[in-house]
Design an enzyme around this catalytic site. Sequence first.
Site, mmCIF file in Angstrom:
data_model
loop_
_atom_site.group_PDB
_atom_site.id
_atom_site.type_symbol
_atom_site.label_atom_id
_atom_site.label_comp_id
_atom_site.label_asym_id
_atom_site.label_seq_id
_atom_site.Cartn_x
_atom_site.Cartn_y
_atom_site.Cartn_z
ATOM 1 N N ARG A 155 -2.683 -2.041 -3.406
ATOM 2 C CA ARG A 155 -3.901 -1.274 -3.190
ATOM 3 C C ARG A 155 -3.859 -0.077 -4.141
ATOM 4 O O ARG A 155 -2.884 0.671 -4.163
ATOM 5 C CB ARG A 155 -3.948 -0.775 -1.752
ATOM 6 C CG ARG A 155 -5.163 0.048 -1.515
ATOM 7 C CD ARG A 155 -5.241 0.545 -0.117
ATOM 8 N NE ARG A 155 -6.493 1.262 0.041
ATOM 9 C CZ ARG A 155 -6.748 2.051 1.052
ATOM 10 N NH1 ARG A 155 -5.873 2.212 2.011
ATOM 11 N NH2 ARG A 155 -7.900 2.673 1.130
ATOM 12 N N GLU B 115 -8.199 -5.290 5.198
ATOM 13 C CA GLU B 115 -8.089 -5.012 3.759
ATOM 14 C C GLU B 115 -6.896 -5.734 3.150
ATOM 15 O O GLU B 115 -6.961 -6.209 2.024
ATOM 16 C CB GLU B 115 -7.956 -3.495 3.543
ATOM 17 C CG GLU B 115 -9.254 -2.769 3.812
ATOM 18 C CD GLU B 115 -9.068 -1.289 4.104
ATOM 19 O OE1 GLU B 115 -8.610 -0.954 5.208
ATOM 20 O OE2 GLU B 115 -9.396 -0.474 3.229
ATOM 21 N N HIS C 57 -13.107 2.781 0.025
ATOM 22 C CA HIS C 57 -13.086 1.776 1.102
ATOM 23 C C HIS C 57 -13.749 0.473 0.657
ATOM 24 O O HIS C 57 -14.211 -0.320 1.489
ATOM 25 C CB HIS C 57 -13.865 2.245 2.355
ATOM 26 C CG HIS C 57 -13.189 3.318 3.154
ATOM 27 N ND1 HIS C 57 -13.914 4.295 3.794
ATOM 28 C CD2 HIS C 57 -11.895 3.564 3.428
ATOM 29 C CE1 HIS C 57 -13.083 5.103 4.443
ATOM 30 N NE2 HIS C 57 -11.842 4.675 4.215
ATOM 31 N N ARG D 34 -12.306 15.586 7.585
ATOM 32 C CA ARG D 34 -13.124 15.961 6.417
ATOM 33 C C ARG D 34 -14.548 16.281 6.839
ATOM 34 O O ARG D 34 -15.086 15.667 7.766
ATOM 35 C CB ARG D 34 -13.177 14.815 5.402
ATOM 36 C CG ARG D 34 -11.846 14.497 4.777
ATOM 37 C CD ARG D 34 -12.036 13.518 3.612
ATOM 38 N NE ARG D 34 -10.764 12.939 3.247
ATOM 39 C CZ ARG D 34 -10.484 11.633 3.279
ATOM 40 N NH1 ARG D 34 -11.403 10.760 3.631
ATOM 41 N NH2 ARG D 34 -9.290 11.204 2.933
ATOM 42 N N ASN E 197 0.874 -1.180 0.000
ATOM 43 C CA ASN E 197 0.000 0.000 0.000
ATOM 44 C C ASN E 197 0.906 1.224 0.000
ATOM 45 O O ASN E 197 1.527 1.547 1.006
ATOM 46 C CB ASN E 197 -0.892 -0.028 1.248
ATOM 47 C CG ASN E 197 -1.871 1.118 1.279
ATOM 48 O OD1 ASN E 197 -1.835 2.016 0.431
ATOM 49 N ND2 ASN E 197 -2.749 1.108 2.262
#
Length: 403
Positions: free
Chosen positions: A89, A383, A178, A239, A7
Amino acid sequence: MKVLVVNCGSSSIKYQLYQMPEKRVISRGLVERIGEESGAIQHHYADEVRRLEGQIADHEEGMALILETLSGGEGVLASAEEIEAIGHRVVHGGEEFTGSVLITPRVIASIERFSDLAPLHNPPNLTGIRAAMHELPDVPQVACFDTAFHATIPQVAYTYALPYPLYEKFGIRRYGFHGTSHRYVARRAAQMLGLGKYKIDCITVHLGNGCSMTAVQRGRSIDTSMGLTPLEGLVMGTRTGDFDPAILFYLADRGYAVSSLNELCNKQSGLLGISGRSNDMRLLLELSREGNRRAALAIDVFCYRIKKYIGMYAAVLGRLDAVVFTGGIGENAVPVRAAACSGLDCLGIAIDQALNEQMVGRREGAISSPQSGTAVLVVPTDEEAAIADDTYQIVRQRSCPIP
Ligand code: ADP
């Protein structure tokens, strides 16, 4: 088969080496501060942690360092050639990728094309792919896209009410992110409930630093809270999530530049923006217990938004087997799960406080009360394991085609 999962961020590379198909983690680590004056690699194997400091000029050097650490003197491999596949990823796969794929020059060109839509993520993801190809040119590499699970979202849910030519010209629509996590926890929830993976109707709630929710119908994503970018939807660490876009025009009229508005919405808002203290839920829960009102407000707004989305997605799905919490906050923050599910008896959702309190620290299980018609589950996400699995399946099929 040994599969390396990578990743790659703008200045870091996270990696995990798996023994497949057992999904056993052999070792994992993080290369950080690439391109800065002093970089570092932190390498975990068995119960040991090794940390090396020094300058790491670029991602190629970072990747070489990972392979050296894995296969050098005290490494877990006799040679880097034992790695049979690499899974990457990749954040944005546009409308083109509906699942993980073997990386070819065409795939690389597409990832490059979608960099427009994910300028902070796709370029470093590509850098990682190129660095791995440079170091291990004969090893098959697989791209796993954050957007892929959401490829099944219908037009009615992905279309924004903007002039339609903006979609045709620029691809402006909801993509969602996601996806690897939402898919992983939805499948795990189906197993826990004894349902087939294409039988479950559920709402998956991923609450990490970034937060998103997905409506999953018969195992497939049919709506999700993040949009063209990860800014839309839930309140997140820094955010905004959903808000009136006219606020931006209002601020622009008062002298805010586009770049500062981007920074404001993505980096200075959310839990951090409301509390004025932190984006870290642990700290906010502590401050709130001590009576800090802004921290309490930030948590309340965060939970209220989740509750609203549960209602919306329950309406979209029409029936519901489970609500599934995951991510650092979803897996651990007992008061957040309690508040997000409070007063939802009307939807057949009720949680048991004692069970809720037990389900922390990567424990997996149900927290719903016996009266709850809908299961409320906590499922630690993984993940990397999902990427390792996709990579293994794709590379295995390629080397021994099914007759
Ligand atoms: P990322 O999106 O970076 O992978 P994580 O999934 O690790 O993030 O989630 C990070 C968030 O989880 C932070 O807000 C952190 O405070 C929160 N978190 C982690 N452990 C706990 C805990 N025990 N209680 C409450 N929140 C927690």
